[in-house]
Design a protein around this motif. Structure first.
Motif, short mmCIF file in Angstrom:
data_model
loop_
_atom_site.label_atom_id
_atom_site.label_comp_id
_atom_site.label_asym_id
_atom_site.label_seq_id
_atom_site.Cartn_x
_atom_site.Cartn_y
_atom_site.Cartn_z
N UNK A 1 7.76 3.91 -8.99
CA UNK A 1 7.34 3.12 -7.52
C UNK A 1 6.03 2.51 -8.48
N UNK A 2 5.63 3.29 -9.17
CA UNK A 2 4.64 3.18 -10.61
C UNK A 2 4.94 2.24 -11.68
N UNK A 3 5.67 2.96 -11.91
CA UNK A 3 6.58 1.97 -13.10
C UNK A 3 6.96 0.60 -12.67
N UNK A 4 7.59 -0.14 -11.84
CA UNK A 4 7.95 -1.09 -11.67
C UNK A 4 6.83 -2.06 -11.50
N UNK A 5 5.72 -0.90 -10.97
CA UNK A 5 4.41 -1.90 -10.25
C UNK A 5 3.17 -2.80 -11.50
N UNK A 6 4.15 -1.33 -13.08
CA UNK A 6 3.68 -2.06 -14.27
C UNK A 6 2.20 -1.32 -14.89
N UNK A 7 1.60 0.20 -13.30
CA UNK A 7 0.90 0.74 -13.77
C UNK A 7 0.98 2.56 -14.13
N UNK B 1 0.87 -1.36 0.09
CA UNK B 1 -0.17 -0.01 0.18
C UNK B 1 0.93 0.95 -0.44
N UNK B 2 2.16 1.58 0.32
CA UNK B 2 2.71 2.58 0.31
C UNK B 2 3.68 2.68 -0.86
N UNK B 3 3.30 3.48 -1.68
CA UNK B 3 4.52 3.31 -2.85
C UNK B 3 5.71 4.33 -2.68
N UNK B 4 6.05 4.83 -1.85
CA UNK B 4 7.38 5.54 -1.80
C UNK B 4 7.49 5.61 -0.03
N UNK B 5 8.78 4.87 0.06
CA UNK B 5 9.06 4.84 2.40
C UNK B 5 9.89 5.63 2.21
N UNK B 6 10.23 7.08 2.76
CA UNK B 6 10.98 8.22 2.94
C UNK B 6 11.58 7.55 4.54
N UNK B 7 12.37 7.67 5.13
CA UNK B 7 13.77 7.68 5.58
C UNK B 7 14.98 9.09 6.10
N UNK B 8 14.56 9.46 7.08
CA UNK B 8 15.52 10.59 7.05
C UNK B 8 16.75 10.35 7.39
N UNK C 1 11.10 13.28 -4.77
CA UNK C 1 9.76 12.33 -4.24
C UNK C 1 9.01 11.88 -5.35
N UNK C 2 8.38 12.61 -6.72
CA UNK C 2 7.84 13.04 -7.42
C UNK C 2 8.31 11.27 -8.20
#
Length: 233
Positions: free
Chosen positions: A193-199, A14-21, A186-187
């Motif tokens: 993420x969306x490309x690797x999921x094929x969507x 469900x998460x597209x991008x993981x953000x690590x500080x 982030x964009x």
């Protein structure tokens, strides 16, 4: 020491991008060389703590040409109102609508830097919506309009969209989540993420499909009260 986010594309779930500080050694100074030292320090720290091997800085301060071209100040998008390419930054700033003004379409004819610094963006009251051509975009989810603009521009340049898939993570040394919301790094991570999921093509094809996709996706860029201050977008 300083702390900056590192954006990591997530290939499923469900998460597209993981953000690590990530804490790292900051090199003070406004010169490009000092910024690039800070980028190198951030990437070294991210590699050590997160195990990332290929990190791309997405900004004009990048040491890689790909990262420089991907800066929203440089990345072009076709804008129907003027019938030509403008920068993502100009399209974004020209798309803001406030209580007392906007959209300021004359920003499509200035430089990216001048568009971002236009005083009307700070003096026109609360941000109420975004517009691109005939379409209206809501201010929630907060980064949706910016991310859609950026991804749409990126997909129109396959020579840029393809090589980003080879990277593990993305940074923008100029982005401080305490001062801004939208982030080009982030964009890019979201697009990957969306490309690797094929969507990615289906999701970005319309406003409705994009909003439906990102509506429930949390991002660390978003803060609660920033709709009162449109210049933070």
């Amino acid at each position: 020491m300083a702390v900056r986010p590192v954006f990591i594309p997530v290939n499923d779930g469900p998460v597209f991008v993981r953000t690590e500080l990530v804490p790292f050694t900051w090199h003070p100074g406004l010169s490009a060389s000092q910024k690039q030292k800070s980028v190198a320090s951030l990437h070294e720290a991210a590699s050590e703590t997160l195990g990332l091997s290929t990190i791309l800085e997405v900004s004009s301060k990048s040491t890689e040409q790909l990262g420089i071209i991907l800066s929203a100040f440089n990345l072009p998008i076709f804008h129907p109102v003027v019938g030509r390419q403008v920068s993502v930054e100009c399209a974004f700033q020209a798309g803001k609508v406030f209580q007392r003004g906007g959209p300021f379409l004359d920003l499509l004819h200035v430089t990216s830097r001048d568009a971002k610094r236009d005083p009307r963006l700070r003096e026109s009251g609360q941000l109420t919506e975004f517009r691109f051509d005939e379409q209206k975009w809501p201010i929630e989810p907060q980064t949706a309009f910016y991310d859609w603009l950026y991804i749409t521009a990126l997909l129109s340049r396959p020579e840029l969209a393809k090589p980003i898939l080879a990277h593990d993570a993305f940074t923008d040394i100029e982005f401080n989540p305490q001062q801004s919301i939208n982030c080009q790094a982030y964009a890019v991570a979201l697009c990957v993420s969306l490309a690797r999921r094929g969507i990615v093509m289906d999701v970005a094809s319309t406003r409705e499909t994009f909003l439906d996709c990102v509506k429930g996706a949390a991002t660390n860029n978003v803060r609660q009260n920033d709709v009162q201050q449109g210049f933070l977008f």
